[in-house]
Design a protein around this motif. Structure first.
Motif, PDB file in Angstrom:
ATOM      1  N   GLY A  81      11.547  41.568 -28.979  1.00 55.50           N
ATOM      2  CA  GLY A  81      12.547  40.770 -29.662  1.00 55.50           C
ATOM      3  C   GLY A  81      12.229  40.596 -31.137  1.00 55.50           C
ATOM      4  N   GLY A  82      13.230  40.186 -31.871  1.00 60.09           N
ATOM      5  CA  GLY A  82      13.051  39.909 -33.290  1.00 60.09           C
ATOM      6  C   GLY A  82      14.137  38.969 -33.768  1.00 60.09           C
ATOM      7  N   GLU A  87      16.250  38.607 -44.375  1.00 57.32           N
ATOM      8  CA  GLU A  87      15.598  38.631 -45.692  1.00 57.32           C
ATOM      9  C   GLU A  87      14.086  38.462 -45.578  1.00 57.32           C
ATOM     10  N   ALA A  88      13.648  37.729 -44.548  1.00 61.09           N
ATOM     11  CA  ALA A  88      12.223  37.416 -44.400  1.00 61.09           C
ATOM     12  C   ALA A  88      11.481  38.392 -43.499  1.00 61.09           C
ATOM     13  N   MET A  89      12.184  39.347 -42.936  1.00 67.01           N
ATOM     14  CA  MET A  89      11.542  40.256 -41.978  1.00 67.01           C
ATOM     15  C   MET A  89      10.980  41.485 -42.687  1.00 67.01           C
ATOM     16  N   PRO A  90       9.671  41.673 -42.652  1.00 71.32           N
ATOM     17  CA  PRO A  90       9.080  42.844 -43.296  1.00 71.32           C
ATOM     18  C   PRO A  90       9.579  44.136 -42.663  1.00 71.32           C
ATOM     19  N   MET A  91       9.688  45.181 -43.461  1.00 70.27           N
ATOM     20  CA  MET A  91      10.143  46.461 -42.937  1.00 70.27           C
ATOM     21  C   MET A  91       9.201  46.988 -41.862  1.00 70.27           C
ATOM     22  N   SER A  92       7.930  46.642 -41.932  1.00 68.58           N
ATOM     23  CA  SER A  92       6.993  47.090 -40.904  1.00 68.58           C
ATOM     24  C   SER A  92       7.386  46.551 -39.535  1.00 68.58           C
ATOM     25  N   LEU A  93       7.899  45.332 -39.489  1.00 73.75           N
ATOM     26  CA  LEU A  93       8.319  44.739 -38.226  1.00 73.75           C
ATOM     27  C   LEU A  93       9.644  45.334 -37.762  1.00 73.75           C
ATOM     28  N   ILE A  94      10.509  45.640 -38.697  1.00 70.12           N
ATOM     29  CA  ILE A  94      11.764  46.301 -38.343  1.00 70.12           C
ATOM     30  C   ILE A  94      11.479  47.670 -37.737  1.00 70.12           C
ATOM     31  N   PRO A 137      24.019  35.655 -35.526  1.00 67.55           N
ATOM     32  CA  PRO A 137      23.183  35.442 -36.707  1.00 67.55           C
ATOM     33  C   PRO A 137      21.707  35.415 -36.334  1.00 67.55           C
ATOM     34  N   LEU A 138      20.861  35.658 -37.290  1.00 62.45           N
ATOM     35  CA  LEU A 138      19.408  35.625 -37.140  1.00 62.45           C
ATOM     36  C   LEU A 138      18.894  36.714 -36.190  1.00 62.45           C
ATOM     37  N   ALA A 139      19.671  37.764 -36.013  1.00 63.96           N
ATOM     38  CA  ALA A 139      19.243  38.850 -35.126  1.00 63.96           C
ATOM     39  C   ALA A 139      19.710  40.209 -35.665  1.00 63.96           C
ATOM     40  N   VAL A 185       8.299  40.192 -32.175  1.00 58.03           N
ATOM     41  CA  VAL A 185       7.259  40.789 -33.004  1.00 58.03           C
ATOM     42  C   VAL A 185       6.483  39.731 -33.771  1.00 58.03           C
ATOM     43  N   VAL A 186       7.151  38.673 -34.214  1.00 56.79           N
ATOM     44  CA  VAL A 186       6.477  37.508 -34.805  1.00 56.79           C
ATOM     45  C   VAL A 186       7.271  36.262 -34.394  1.00 56.79           C
ATOM     46  N   PRO A 187       6.635  35.097 -34.369  1.00 55.41           N
ATOM     47  CA  PRO A 187       7.361  33.871 -34.008  1.00 55.41           C
ATOM     48  C   PRO A 187       8.531  33.619 -34.949  1.00 55.41           C
ATOM     49  N   VAL A 188       9.594  33.083 -34.406  1.00 52.11           N
ATOM     50  CA  VAL A 188      10.811  32.875 -35.188  1.00 52.11           C
ATOM     51  C   VAL A 188      10.562  32.000 -36.413  1.00 52.11           C
TER      52      VAL A 188
END
Length: 269
Positions: A81-82, A87-94, A137-139, A185-188
């Motif tokens: 999940g993500g 805006e705050a999500m690093p491309m590495s996590l994407i 939103p947020l997804a 991948v990281v906490p919300v």
């Protein structure tokens, strides 16, 4: 002779419930997970094999397919999940999201298609999400990874039909009892900039108190229906919230489920 189903991501949630559903129905089940733990299932069953699998590793997939033998049905359920502000999500996590949720699905399909094509039989079920049925939103990145699988599967179904092989989609709604959050991948909270707090709070509160939701058994039953489908139906929404979204989507009325400040508590994910 019992048929064999291979299911990815069976350590918990939808994958575990699906494995148990097919075991109860007399199938041979190959349950895969990153860190195999036979104790996930209540009791040892001769028709159950628990094997290691990392869907992001081509070598790991090749070893699994060799060990698995003939496969009648593949269920691509493994995913991460993500949730958070894009805006705050690093491309590495994407890239992590797409590596597991999208490329992993494609790699598993490519690995099993040759044997199914040669036998002129087989079924592939790709598990996506109800985020493909409405604007959540947020997804953003997570939705993109699942929408890609929807388009991929729709096209693949046409290719495989010629050879007697099926491809279907199961679209689960939101199930608070699953480990979706734990698999993020990281906490919300780490993916919410301060500027988004006011916007995000009512959305997160709505997801904490859903009025419609999906049970793990809903998804297992939808996968069962997809596997046994003979009508060429492509999409199988799973769970009360997903069904509601699918019906609204078919009426081009998804926007009515969302308020201007966030998502209705009846929406699934």
């Amino acid at each position: 002779m019992s048929k064999t189903i291979l299911i990815t991501g069976t350590s918990s949630g939808y994958g575990k419930a699906t494995a148990e559903h097919f075991l109860r129905s007399g199938w041979n089940v190959i349950a895969t997970m990153r860190r195999p733990d036979p104790d996930v299932f209540d009791a040892p069953i001769s028709r159950l094999r628990v094997l290691p699998l990392d869907v992001t590793s081509e070598q790991n997939i090749a070893v699994l397919i060799e060990a698995a033998g003939p496969i009648d049905v593949l269920v691509n359920n493994a995913g991460i999940g993500g949730v958070g502000a894009f805006e705050a999500m690093p491309m590495s996590l994407i890239r992590q999201l797409f590596a597991t949720n999208t490329i992993g699905v494609m790699a598993m399909c490519q690995a099993v298609i040759p044997q199914m094509r040669e036998r002129r039989s087989g079924m592939i079920v790709n598990v996506t999400s109800s985020v493909t049925l409405g604007e959540f939103p947020l997804a953003a990145a997570y939705t993109a990874s699942k929408q890609a699988v929807e388009g991929f599967t729709a096209s693949l179904a046409h290719e495989l039909r010629y050879f007697g092989v099926g491809a279907r989609l199961v679209e689960p709604g939101y199930a608070p009892t699953t480990k979706f959050g734990a698999n993020a991948v990281v906490p919300v909270q780490d993916l919410l900039l301060g500027e988004y707090a006011e916007f995000a709070l009512p959305i997160l509160e709505a997801f904490a108190r859903p009025t419609l939701m999906t049970r793990e058994t809903d998804v297992a039953e939808a996968i069962w229906a997809a596997v046994h489908d003979t009508t060429e139906q492509l999409r199988f929404p799973a769970g009360a919230d997903a069904v509601a979204l699918a019906e609204a989507h078919s009426q081009a009325d998804c926007a009515s489920l969302f308020g201007s400040k966030g998502v209705n508590s009846e929406a699934g994910a």
